[in-house]
Each structure stands twice: as C-alpha cells, then as structure tokens.
Design a protein around this motif. Structure first.
Motif, PDB file in Angstrom:
ATOM      1  N   PHE A   1       0.870  -1.177   0.000  1.00  0.00           N
ATOM      2  CA  PHE A   1       0.000   0.000   0.000  1.00  0.00           C
ATOM      3  C   PHE A   1       0.903   1.222   0.000  1.00  0.00           C
ATOM      4  O   PHE A   1       1.824   1.325   0.794  1.00  0.00           O
ATOM      5  N   GLY A   2       0.649   2.134  -0.918  1.00  0.00           N
ATOM      6  CA  GLY A   2       1.481   3.328  -1.040  1.00  0.00           C
ATOM      7  C   GLY A   2       2.624   3.077  -2.015  1.00  0.00           C
ATOM      8  O   GLY A   2       2.840   1.961  -2.467  1.00  0.00           O
ATOM      9  N   ALA A   3       3.336   4.131  -2.319  1.00  0.00           N
ATOM     10  CA  ALA A   3       4.421   4.065  -3.296  1.00  0.00           C
ATOM     11  C   ALA A   3       5.765   3.897  -2.609  1.00  0.00           C
ATOM     12  O   ALA A   3       6.037   4.547  -1.603  1.00  0.00           O
ATOM     13  N   ALA A   4       6.584   3.022  -3.177  1.00  0.00           N
ATOM     14  CA  ALA A   4       7.932   2.796  -2.666  1.00  0.00           C
ATOM     15  C   ALA A   4       8.770   2.192  -3.782  1.00  0.00           C
ATOM     16  O   ALA A   4       8.328   1.244  -4.435  1.00  0.00           O
ATOM     17  N   ASP A   5       9.947   2.730  -3.997  1.00  0.00           N
ATOM     18  CA  ASP A   5      10.846   2.230  -5.034  1.00  0.00           C
ATOM     19  C   ASP A   5      12.257   2.086  -4.493  1.00  0.00           C
ATOM     20  O   ASP A   5      12.679   2.846  -3.620  1.00  0.00           O
ATOM     21  N   GLY A   6      12.968   1.128  -5.029  1.00  0.00           N
ATOM     22  CA  GLY A   6      14.397   0.998  -4.775  1.00  0.00           C
ATOM     23  C   GLY A   6      14.795   0.733  -3.335  1.00  0.00           C
ATOM     24  O   GLY A   6      15.841   1.193  -2.900  1.00  0.00           O
ATOM     25  N   LEU A   7      13.979   0.001  -2.596  1.00  0.00           N
ATOM     26  CA  LEU A   7      14.309  -0.285  -1.201  1.00  0.00           C
ATOM     27  C   LEU A   7      15.067  -1.600  -1.092  1.00  0.00           C
ATOM     28  O   LEU A   7      14.821  -2.535  -1.844  1.00  0.00           O
ATOM     29  N   ASP A   8      15.982  -1.669  -0.159  1.00  0.00           N
ATOM     30  CA  ASP A   8      16.832  -2.829   0.064  1.00  0.00           C
ATOM     31  C   ASP A   8      16.361  -3.570   1.314  1.00  0.00           C
ATOM     32  O   ASP A   8      16.465  -3.051   2.423  1.00  0.00           O
ATOM     33  N   GLY A   9      15.832  -4.769   1.128  1.00  0.00           N
ATOM     34  CA  GLY A   9      15.303  -5.553   2.234  1.00  0.00           C
ATOM     35  C   GLY A   9      16.334  -5.862   3.302  1.00  0.00           C
ATOM     36  O   GLY A   9      16.028  -5.842   4.497  1.00  0.00           O
ATOM     37  N   GLU A  10      17.551  -6.151   2.899  1.00  0.00           N
ATOM     38  CA  GLU A  10      18.597  -6.458   3.880  1.00  0.00           C
ATOM     39  C   GLU A  10      18.950  -5.224   4.705  1.00  0.00           C
ATOM     40  O   GLU A  10      19.178  -5.324   5.911  1.00  0.00           O
ATOM     41  N   ALA A  11      18.989  -4.051   4.074  1.00  0.00           N
ATOM     42  CA  ALA A  11      19.280  -2.814   4.814  1.00  0.00           C
ATOM     43  C   ALA A  11      18.156  -2.513   5.801  1.00  0.00           C
ATOM     44  O   ALA A  11      18.416  -2.114   6.944  1.00  0.00           O
ATOM     45  N   ILE A  12      16.916  -2.722   5.386  1.00  0.00           N
ATOM     46  CA  ILE A  12      15.775  -2.498   6.282  1.00  0.00           C
ATOM     47  C   ILE A  12      15.851  -3.469   7.459  1.00  0.00           C
ATOM     48  O   ILE A  12      15.707  -3.073   8.615  1.00  0.00           O
ATOM     49  N   ARG A  13      16.119  -4.733   7.161  1.00  0.00           N
ATOM     50  CA  ARG A  13      16.233  -5.750   8.219  1.00  0.00           C
ATOM     51  C   ARG A  13      17.331  -5.363   9.210  1.00  0.00           C
ATOM     52  O   ARG A  13      17.160  -5.443  10.418  1.00  0.00           O
ATOM     53  N   ARG A  14      18.457  -4.904   8.693  1.00  0.00           N
ATOM     54  CA  ARG A  14      19.596  -4.511   9.541  1.00  0.00           C
ATOM     55  C   ARG A  14      19.255  -3.272  10.372  1.00  0.00           C
ATOM     56  O   ARG A  14      19.481  -3.245  11.582  1.00  0.00           O
ATOM     57  N   ASP A  15      18.673  -2.248   9.744  1.00  0.00           N
ATOM     58  CA  ASP A  15      18.338  -1.001  10.458  1.00  0.00           C
ATOM     59  C   ASP A  15      17.337  -1.246  11.583  1.00  0.00           C
ATOM     60  O   ASP A  15      17.413  -0.607  12.632  1.00  0.00           O
ATOM     61  N   LEU A  16      16.388  -2.142  11.350  1.00  0.00           N
ATOM     62  CA  LEU A  16      15.343  -2.398  12.345  1.00  0.00           C
ATOM     63  C   LEU A  16      15.713  -3.514  13.319  1.00  0.00           C
ATOM     64  O   LEU A  16      14.954  -3.801  14.243  1.00  0.00           O
ATOM     65  N   GLU A  17      16.874  -4.130  13.076  1.00  0.00           N
ATOM     66  CA  GLU A  17      17.277  -5.286  13.882  1.00  0.00           C
ATOM     67  C   GLU A  17      16.166  -6.335  13.890  1.00  0.00           C
ATOM     68  O   GLU A  17      15.784  -6.884  14.924  1.00  0.00           O
ATOM     69  N   ALA A  18      15.633  -6.587  12.699  1.00  0.00           N
ATOM     70  CA  ALA A  18      14.551  -7.548  12.511  1.00  0.00           C
ATOM     71  C   ALA A  18      15.112  -8.969  12.576  1.00  0.00           C
ATOM     72  O   ALA A  18      16.312  -9.173  12.417  1.00  0.00           O
ATOM     73  N   PRO A  19      14.227  -9.941  12.791  1.00  0.00           N
ATOM     74  CA  PRO A  19      14.696 -11.331  12.840  1.00  0.00           C
ATOM     75  C   PRO A  19      15.223 -11.793  11.483  1.00  0.00           C
ATOM     76  O   PRO A  19      15.015 -11.141  10.467  1.00  0.00           O
ATOM     77  N   GLU A  20      15.869 -12.921  11.511  1.00  0.00           N
ATOM     78  CA  GLU A  20      16.413 -13.516  10.286  1.00  0.00           C
ATOM     79  C   GLU A  20      15.310 -13.774   9.269  1.00  0.00           C
ATOM     80  O   GLU A  20      14.139 -13.921   9.633  1.00  0.00           O
ATOM     81  N   ALA A  21      15.697 -13.878   8.011  1.00  0.00           N
ATOM     82  CA  ALA A  21      14.743 -14.201   6.953  1.00  0.00           C
ATOM     83  C   ALA A  21      14.031 -15.498   7.309  1.00  0.00           C
ATOM     84  O   ALA A  21      14.649 -16.429   7.817  1.00  0.00           O
TER      85      ALA A  21
END
Length: 145
Positions: free
Chosen positions: A79-99
């Motif tokens: 939902f909403g517009a988003a381009d060129g985002l890096d899933g690994e960078a987001i995971r790292r920035d948020l300290e999200a769990p492993e894939a």
C-alpha cells in the motif's frame, strides 16, 4: 503474543538504535508512517497481516501509511508508493529477525520504531496506537484532514 510497544517510553536511550530513524527508510520521514512486515517461511502470518491491513485501505490512507512486505532481501509495496528499497538494509536497520521469521514494525513519521510485533496485529489496535501519537493528534486538528 509478543509485542514491544516503544511509543510512550519515558526514558529514551539515544544510543539504542530503536530510537534512531531507520536510514534505509529515510525517504518516508515526515511524510508517511511505515508498516513493515517480514514474511515467515510459510508466509501464513504475513498473509494474514497483509489481508487485515488491506481490508481497510481508507484507514491506511487517512493515516498516511505505506505498507511494505520484506521477503528475504526483496521489498514489495503493499500500500502506497515505494521504489528501490533494500530488504537487507531495512532488516539490519530495524534489527529484525532472520529471513523466514515473521515480524511487524510500525515506524512513525519521525522515522523511529513505534511498535514491534511477533504476531499479526489487528487494525483496530494498530490504528489506536497511531491515533494516540502526538503528530497524528496534530494532524487531526488541521482543517484539511
């Protein structure tokens, strides 16, 4: 159900990355609230969360939301517009769990994490958290909202 509510913390440890804006999502800062869900292996909880959220598109739009789904290192806007985002960078920035593990994060317009959940969250609960935020309260006072 495990949830960590960071909104309303009385003491902010600025060395804690949870209180720092996520650099990988800086394009949304002060424009949108971002809900990120990380898909689990069988995608069941992520699919349930996705269906719940998209059932109230008007509520998402009213709250200036962008909803993103991260699977591995790919990012898909739901939902909403988003381009060129890096899933690994987001995971790292948020300290999200492993894939392969489900997680959901809500970022406020200031770019900081307001909610982290390990189980899908109901729209009513999510919207109540957003509606209690000071920035959201100020928005509701504006005549154009």
């Amino acid at each position: 159900m495990s949830k960590t509510l960071l909104y309303g913390a009385t003491k902010i440890d600025e060395t804690n990355s949870a209180y720092s804006p996520a650099e990988s999502l800086a394009a949304f800062q002060w424009k949108n609230r971002v809900f990120i869900l990380f898909a689990d292996k069988d995608n069941a909880r992520a699919a349930r969360q996705e269906n719940q959220l998209l059932a109230d598109r008007a509520g998402l739009d009213e709250r200036d939301m962008v909803v993103l789904k991260v699977s591995g290192d790919s990012v898909r806007p739901l939902f909403g517009a988003a381009d060129g985002l890096d899933g690994e960078a987001i995971r790292r920035d948020l300290e999200a769990p492993e894939a392969g593990e489900f997680a959901a994060f809500l970022l406020g317009k200031d770019g900081t994490v307001k909610l982290k959940a390990s189980e899908p969250i109901a729209n009513g609960e999510l919207f109540a958290i957003i509606d209690s935020m000071p920035v959201r309260a100020a928005e509701s006072l504006k005549p154009d909202k």
